[in-house]
Design a protein around this motif. Sequence first.
Motif, PDB file in Angstrom:
ATOM      1  N   THR A 188      16.088 -34.285  69.776  1.00 53.39           N
ATOM      2  CA  THR A 188      15.452 -34.827  68.579  1.00 53.39           C
ATOM      3  C   THR A 188      13.943 -34.653  68.654  1.00 53.39           C
ATOM      4  O   THR A 188      13.360 -34.610  69.743  1.00 53.39           O
ATOM      5  CB  THR A 188      15.803 -36.309  68.394  1.00 53.39           C
ATOM      6  N   ASN A 194      29.816 -31.390  68.396  1.00 56.15           N
ATOM      7  CA  ASN A 194      28.453 -31.904  68.295  1.00 56.15           C
ATOM      8  C   ASN A 194      28.246 -32.618  66.965  1.00 56.15           C
ATOM      9  O   ASN A 194      28.890 -32.306  65.969  1.00 56.15           O
ATOM     10  CB  ASN A 194      27.448 -30.756  68.393  1.00 56.15           C
ATOM     11  N   LEU A 195      27.315 -33.561  66.954  1.00 61.22           N
ATOM     12  CA  LEU A 195      26.854 -34.202  65.724  1.00 61.22           C
ATOM     13  C   LEU A 195      25.480 -33.623  65.409  1.00 61.22           C
ATOM     14  O   LEU A 195      24.530 -33.804  66.186  1.00 61.22           O
ATOM     15  CB  LEU A 195      26.777 -35.716  65.902  1.00 61.22           C
ATOM     16  N   VAL A 251      20.770 -35.633  73.873  1.00 64.22           N
ATOM     17  CA  VAL A 251      20.240 -35.959  72.547  1.00 64.22           C
ATOM     18  C   VAL A 251      18.990 -35.117  72.330  1.00 64.22           C
ATOM     19  O   VAL A 251      17.999 -35.265  73.052  1.00 64.22           O
ATOM     20  CB  VAL A 251      19.906 -37.449  72.410  1.00 64.22           C
ATOM     21  N   HIS A 281      19.482 -33.967  66.153  1.00 59.98           N
ATOM     22  CA  HIS A 281      19.015 -34.523  64.876  1.00 59.98           C
ATOM     23  C   HIS A 281      17.493 -34.583  64.822  1.00 59.98           C
ATOM     24  O   HIS A 281      16.811 -34.686  65.842  1.00 59.98           O
ATOM     25  CB  HIS A 281      19.595 -35.926  64.652  1.00 59.98           C
ATOM     26  N   ASN A 307      32.606 -29.568  64.762  1.00 59.29           N
ATOM     27  CA  ASN A 307      31.291 -30.205  64.657  1.00 59.29           C
ATOM     28  C   ASN A 307      31.177 -30.938  63.325  1.00 59.29           C
ATOM     29  O   ASN A 307      31.853 -30.608  62.351  1.00 59.29           O
ATOM     30  CB  ASN A 307      30.180 -29.151  64.738  1.00 59.29           C
ATOM     31  N   ASN A 362      26.907 -32.894  72.040  1.00 61.88           N
ATOM     32  CA  ASN A 362      25.498 -33.284  71.948  1.00 61.88           C
ATOM     33  C   ASN A 362      25.215 -33.907  70.585  1.00 61.88           C
ATOM     34  O   ASN A 362      25.940 -33.673  69.618  1.00 61.88           O
ATOM     35  CB  ASN A 362      24.597 -32.058  72.131  1.00 61.88           C
ATOM     36  N   VAL A 363      24.136 -34.679  70.521  1.00 67.46           N
ATOM     37  CA  VAL A 363      23.600 -35.161  69.251  1.00 67.46           C
ATOM     38  C   VAL A 363      22.316 -34.388  68.998  1.00 67.46           C
ATOM     39  O   VAL A 363      21.393 -34.412  69.822  1.00 67.46           O
ATOM     40  CB  VAL A 363      23.328 -36.672  69.274  1.00 67.46           C
ATOM     41  N   TYR A 412      22.634 -33.495  62.565  1.00 64.44           N
ATOM     42  CA  TYR A 412      22.244 -34.134  61.312  1.00 64.44           C
ATOM     43  C   TYR A 412      20.732 -34.270  61.174  1.00 64.44           C
ATOM     44  O   TYR A 412      19.991 -34.291  62.161  1.00 64.44           O
ATOM     45  CB  TYR A 412      22.912 -35.498  61.170  1.00 64.44           C
TER      46      TYR A 412
END
Length: 231
Positions: free
Chosen positions: A58, A117-118, A56, A95, A142, A92-93, A120
């Motif tokens: 971020t 992957n996300l 993650v 964001h 994705n 993976n995330v 956002y």
Amino acid sequence: GSVVTFINGEGPGAVLAGFPITGGYGSVPPSYGSTQSLWGAGIICYQASPTITCNVLTGNTGVAGAQVNGVALYCYGGGVACLYSNATVVRNVIHGNTAYYAGGIYVNFGNPRIADNLIYDNSATAVGGGAVLYYGGILANNTLVRNSAGTGGGLYLVSSPGIGHYSITSNIITHARSGGGVYLASSATGSRFAYNDVWNNTGGTDYSLPQGEDFAGELPARNAGEFRTAV
């Protein structure tokens, strides 16, 4: 600097998996040249091709013109930057990251595989809130949603004959908050954009005149959503 650096020729056997990656700023690879350009606030892959999975990323904040000792600094790739890299970036995330170019993922040459992957709520001051692909990269399966930038809020693409091509397939690119869904700065035969779902992006989706074999006359049939020529 960057939270994680791959700058020593690492290959696929170097695996980064299962970590929160946050608080990065960006770094300059040894021998790269310009000290004004920082890369990969979260992760930088320079002449290295690791496997990056199930993390993650971020809260990485790449600078966009900040003055440090009288020098303006600009970061490329708030989440991940792949320079001359064939990295594998999967599941993976990514964001809530920011940068000057590419809030989520930045690709500059090489052919990294970016899949499942996300991506956002990332933002870029200039181009490519979700991702920027310069002369390379495979982007497949994705979801890019609610990203924002001055141009190419979801995705910004560049390719050129004899320099490098990209492949963009089976992605969802939606709800860009600014800059439109996809901006095709240039394309060349050998690049691919097919079977993507592009819709409901603020600013629409802009394309310059594409020349690639998968573009000509086929955009509405091969991709869902908003397609219009850039002015």
